[in-house]
Design a protein around this motif. Structure first.
Motif, mmCIF file in Angstrom:
data_model
loop_
_atom_site.group_PDB
_atom_site.id
_atom_site.type_symbol
_atom_site.label_atom_id
_atom_site.label_comp_id
_atom_site.label_asym_id
_atom_site.label_seq_id
_atom_site.Cartn_x
_atom_site.Cartn_y
_atom_site.Cartn_z
ATOM 1 N N LYS A 1 83.899 7.774 93.621
ATOM 2 C CA LYS A 1 83.534 7.466 92.237
ATOM 3 C C LYS A 1 84.493 6.455 91.629
ATOM 4 N N ALA A 2 85.748 6.487 92.054
ATOM 5 C CA ALA A 2 86.722 5.528 91.547
ATOM 6 C C ALA A 2 86.355 4.103 91.948
ATOM 7 N N VAL A 3 85.909 3.928 93.190
ATOM 8 C CA VAL A 3 85.484 2.601 93.649
ATOM 9 C C VAL A 3 84.265 2.144 92.859
ATOM 10 N N HIS A 4 83.348 3.064 92.598
ATOM 11 C CA HIS A 4 82.175 2.753 91.782
ATOM 12 C C HIS A 4 82.595 2.398 90.359
ATOM 13 N N PHE A 5 83.582 3.117 89.842
ATOM 14 C CA PHE A 5 84.127 2.860 88.514
ATOM 15 C C PHE A 5 84.740 1.459 88.438
ATOM 16 N N LEU A 6 85.498 1.081 89.465
ATOM 17 C CA LEU A 6 86.104 -0.245 89.509
ATOM 18 C C LEU A 6 85.031 -1.327 89.500
ATOM 19 N N ARG A 7 83.984 -1.104 90.270
ATOM 20 C CA ARG A 7 82.881 -2.070 90.281
ATOM 21 C C ARG A 7 82.265 -2.183 88.889
ATOM 22 N N LYS A 8 82.076 -1.062 88.240
ATOM 23 C CA LYS A 8 81.431 -1.059 86.925
ATOM 24 C C LYS A 8 82.264 -1.797 85.889
ATOM 25 N N ILE A 9 83.576 -1.563 85.866
ATOM 26 C CA ILE A 9 84.389 -2.247 84.850
ATOM 27 C C ILE A 9 84.531 -3.729 85.172
ATOM 28 N N ARG A 10 84.436 -4.081 86.448
ATOM 29 C CA ARG A 10 84.431 -5.509 86.785
ATOM 30 C C ARG A 10 83.149 -6.174 86.274
ATOM 31 N N GLU A 11 82.038 -5.513 86.444
ATOM 32 C CA GLU A 11 80.795 -6.066 85.904
ATOM 33 C C GLU A 11 80.895 -6.202 84.384
ATOM 34 N N MET A 12 81.551 -5.228 83.751
ATOM 35 C CA MET A 12 81.706 -5.276 82.300
ATOM 36 C C MET A 12 82.504 -6.502 81.859
ATOM 37 N N VAL A 13 83.623 -6.754 82.524
ATOM 38 C CA VAL A 13 84.483 -7.845 82.068
ATOM 39 C C VAL A 13 83.978 -9.209 82.528
ATOM 40 N N PHE A 14 83.482 -9.314 83.766
ATOM 41 C CA PHE A 14 83.079 -10.616 84.290
ATOM 42 C C PHE A 14 81.714 -11.071 83.790
ATOM 43 N N LEU A 15 80.794 -10.133 83.577
ATOM 44 C CA LEU A 15 79.441 -10.510 83.185
ATOM 45 C C LEU A 15 79.111 -10.174 81.731
ATOM 46 N N GLN A 16 79.562 -8.997 81.291
ATOM 47 C CA GLN A 16 79.166 -8.532 79.962
ATOM 48 C C GLN A 16 80.172 -8.882 78.874
ATOM 49 N N LYS A 17 81.270 -9.527 79.272
ATOM 50 C CA LYS A 17 82.291 -9.987 78.324
ATOM 51 C C LYS A 17 82.879 -8.842 77.506
ATOM 52 N N LYS A 18 83.097 -7.715 78.161
ATOM 53 C CA LYS A 18 83.678 -6.557 77.486
ATOM 54 C C LYS A 18 85.173 -6.473 77.759
ATOM 55 N N ASN A 19 85.924 -6.176 76.733
ATOM 56 C CA ASN A 19 87.366 -6.003 76.853
ATOM 57 C C ASN A 19 87.639 -4.626 77.444
ATOM 58 N N ILE A 20 87.889 -4.590 78.747
ATOM 59 C CA ILE A 20 88.002 -3.306 79.450
ATOM 60 C C ILE A 20 89.383 -2.668 79.290
ATOM 61 N N THR A 21 90.193 -3.171 78.383
ATOM 62 C CA THR A 21 91.403 -2.430 78.018
ATOM 63 C C THR A 21 91.078 -1.371 76.964
ATOM 64 N N LYS A 22 89.898 -1.479 76.359
ATOM 65 C CA LYS A 22 89.502 -0.552 75.302
ATOM 66 C C LYS A 22 88.915 0.720 75.910
ATOM 67 N N TRP A 23 89.357 1.851 75.384
ATOM 68 C CA TRP A 23 88.923 3.130 75.934
ATOM 69 C C TRP A 23 87.421 3.312 75.850
ATOM 70 N N GLU A 24 86.785 2.800 74.825
ATOM 71 C CA GLU A 24 85.340 2.988 74.678
ATOM 72 C C GLU A 24 84.586 2.443 75.888
ATOM 73 N N HIS A 25 85.043 1.332 76.432
ATOM 74 C CA HIS A 25 84.385 0.755 77.607
ATOM 75 C C HIS A 25 84.752 1.498 78.882
ATOM 76 N N LEU A 26 86.003 1.889 78.998
ATOM 77 C CA LEU A 26 86.430 2.662 80.163
ATOM 78 C C LEU A 26 85.700 3.999 80.207
ATOM 79 N N LYS A 27 85.541 4.627 79.057
ATOM 80 C CA LYS A 27 84.837 5.903 78.980
ATOM 81 C C LYS A 27 83.368 5.733 79.367
ATOM 82 N N MET A 28 82.764 4.665 78.897
ATOM 83 C CA MET A 28 81.358 4.409 79.215
ATOM 84 C C MET A 28 81.166 4.242 80.725
ATOM 85 N N ALA A 29 82.070 3.493 81.349
ATOM 86 C CA ALA A 29 81.986 3.293 82.797
ATOM 87 C C ALA A 29 82.197 4.606 83.542
ATOM 88 N N ALA A 30 83.132 5.405 83.062
ATOM 89 C CA ALA A 30 83.411 6.700 83.696
ATOM 90 C C ALA A 30 82.207 7.629 83.613
#
Length: 330
Positions: free
Chosen positions: A166-195
Motif C-alpha cells: 500500500k505504501a508503494v501505491h501511496f507513493l504513486r498516488k502522491i506523485r500523480e497528485m503533484v506531477f499531474l494534478q498540481k497539488k501541494n503534497i506537503t499538505k496533510w489534506e492531500h496526503l490523507k486523501m491519498a492514504a
C-alpha cells in the motif's frame, strides 16, 4: 557550499537537467559538482563517500534485492516509472524492491545559481516532461509551491510502517497528485486523501507521521550517505553474496534488465499479456509512455490506441498541458 545548497542543486539538476536539456546554455565546467552528466542522468558530489558494502541489505526470499533511493518530487524518478513497471512484470519472480527516501529538497533557505524561489522551477518541469514523455505540469510551483520534499517523504515512511504494498501505491498516488494534478503534497489534506484512496489507516498514518516515521526517514538519509548515494534515482541491485550492480539516474529499460541478468543469469523472464485490458488490470493508471513501454508499441501508436479506447468509453482520461494519464472505465 552548504549542505542545503548541495541538496537543493541535486534536486534541480538530477531531476530537471540531467537529460541534457538546454545543455548549450550550461557554462559550468565538467568538474563542477552541480553539472549533471547527461549520459548517467545524475549529479555527482565530489568526494562523496564510496559505497560501503556492509550497508547493503542482502536479499531474503528472492535472488535479487533492489534498494531504490528516490523522492516523491523527483521528476527523474517519475521518468523511470515505465521502466520500473515493466521490470516488475518481467522479473517480479526474481527481484524485490525496497524504497528508501533521499530527501531532495529540505527547504528554500538559499539563493544560488539563479534559482532562488519555487517559481524558478516551473519551466524546468515542463521541459523534462517533454524529454521523458511523461506528463508533468510545472505550474504547481506557480500556483501552490512545495516548501520541502520532507513531509511527503515522511508520510511514505509512515505508510511503509503499515503495509509495504500500500505504501508503494501511496507513493504513486502522491506523485500523480503533484506531477499531474498540481497539488501541494506537503499538505496533510492531500496526503490523507491519498492514504484513504489506497486503503491505509489515516489515523495511524498521522500518528506515525508525527512520531516514529521521522526517525525512519532520518535513517534513510543516513544510509544514503553511508552507501555513497550521490543523486536520484539511484538503484542498487544486490544478490545474496552482496555482489552489486548500480543504476544511476534516468536509463532505458535494457539497462535495468541487464543489471538483473548480470547478477542472476538464469533469471526467467515472465511473460505477460500486453493487450490494453490486461495491462490496466496490472496497473490502475498508465501514462501513454508507460503503456508504450509495457505493450511494446511506439509512443505515437500507443497514444492513438489509447485515444480510440477513450472515444469508445473504455478508458477515462486525465489531461494536462504536457500529456495525459489513463484509467480503465469502471
Amino acid at each position: 557550499m552548504t549542505k542545503t545548497n548541495i541538496l537543493f542543486h541535486l534536486f534541480l539538476f538530477a531531476c530537471f537537467s540531467a537529460c541534457n536539456i538546454q545543455q548549450s546554455n550550461n557554462k559550468m565546467s565538467n568538474n563542477n559538482p552541480l553539472l549533471c552528466n547527461p549520459e548517467t542522468g545524475v549529479c555527482e558530489i565530489p568526494n562523496a563517500s564510496t559505497i560501503d558494502n556492509t550497508a547493503i541489505v542482502t536479499p531474503t526470499h528472492k535472488p535479487i534485492k533492489v534498494i531504490y533511493y528516490t523522492d516523491p518530487i523527483c521528476s527523474s524518478c517519475w521518468g523511470i516509472e515505465p521502466q520500473l513497471r515493466k521490470l516488475k512484470l518481467a522479473y517480479g519472480n526474481t527481484i524485490s524492491i525496497e524504497y528508501r527516501m533521499g530527501g531532495l529538497l529540505p527547504d528554500w533557505s538559499y539563493n544560488s545559481g539563479g534559482i532562488s524561489k519555487p517559481a524558478d522551477v516551473a519551466h524546468h518541469w515542463d521541459e523534462v516532461s517533454q524529454y521523458y514523455q511523461m506528463p508533468i505540469d510545472g505550474d504547481v510551483w506557480l500556483e501552490d509551491p512545495l516548501p520541502s520534499s520532507y513531509p511527503p517523504s515522511i508520510a511514505f515512511k509512515a505508510a511503509q510502517m503499515q503495509d509495504e504494498s500500500k505504501a508503494v501505491h501511496f507513493l504513486r498516488k502522491i506523485r500523480e497528485m503533484v506531477f499531474l494534478q498540481k497539488k501541494n503534497i506537503t499538505k496533510w489534506e492531500h496526503l490523507k486523501m491519498a492514504a484513504q484512496y489506497v486503503g491505509l489507516d489515516t489515523l495511524k498514518l498521522k500518528y506515525d507521521f508525527d512520531n516514529e516515521a521521522k526517525e525512519h526517514f532520518k535513517n534513510d538519509l543516513e544510509w544514503a550517505r553511508k552507501m555513497g548515494v550521490r543523486g536520484f534515482p539511484t538503484l542498487f541491485f544486490v544478490d545474496s553474496l552482496n555482489k552489486q550492480e548500480i543504476v544511476y539516474g534516468f536509463k532505458a529499460y535494457p539497462i535495468f534488465e541487464a543489471a538483473v541478468l548480470k547478477l542472476h543469469p538464469i533469471a526467467t523472464k515472465q511473460t505477460y499479456a500486453t493487450d490494453w485490458a490486461s495491462l490496466f488490470e496490472h496497473y490502475e493508471t498508465l501514462t501513454t509512455k508507460e503503456y508504450a513501454e509495457l505493450s511494446g508499441s511506439n509512443f505515437t501508436e500507443s497514444e492513438k490506441n489509447l485515444q480510440d479506447l477513450f472515444s469508445r468509453k473504455k478508458l477515462q482520461k486525465f489531461s494536462t498541458k504536457n500529456g495525459a494519464i489513463w484509467t480503465k472505465t469502471k
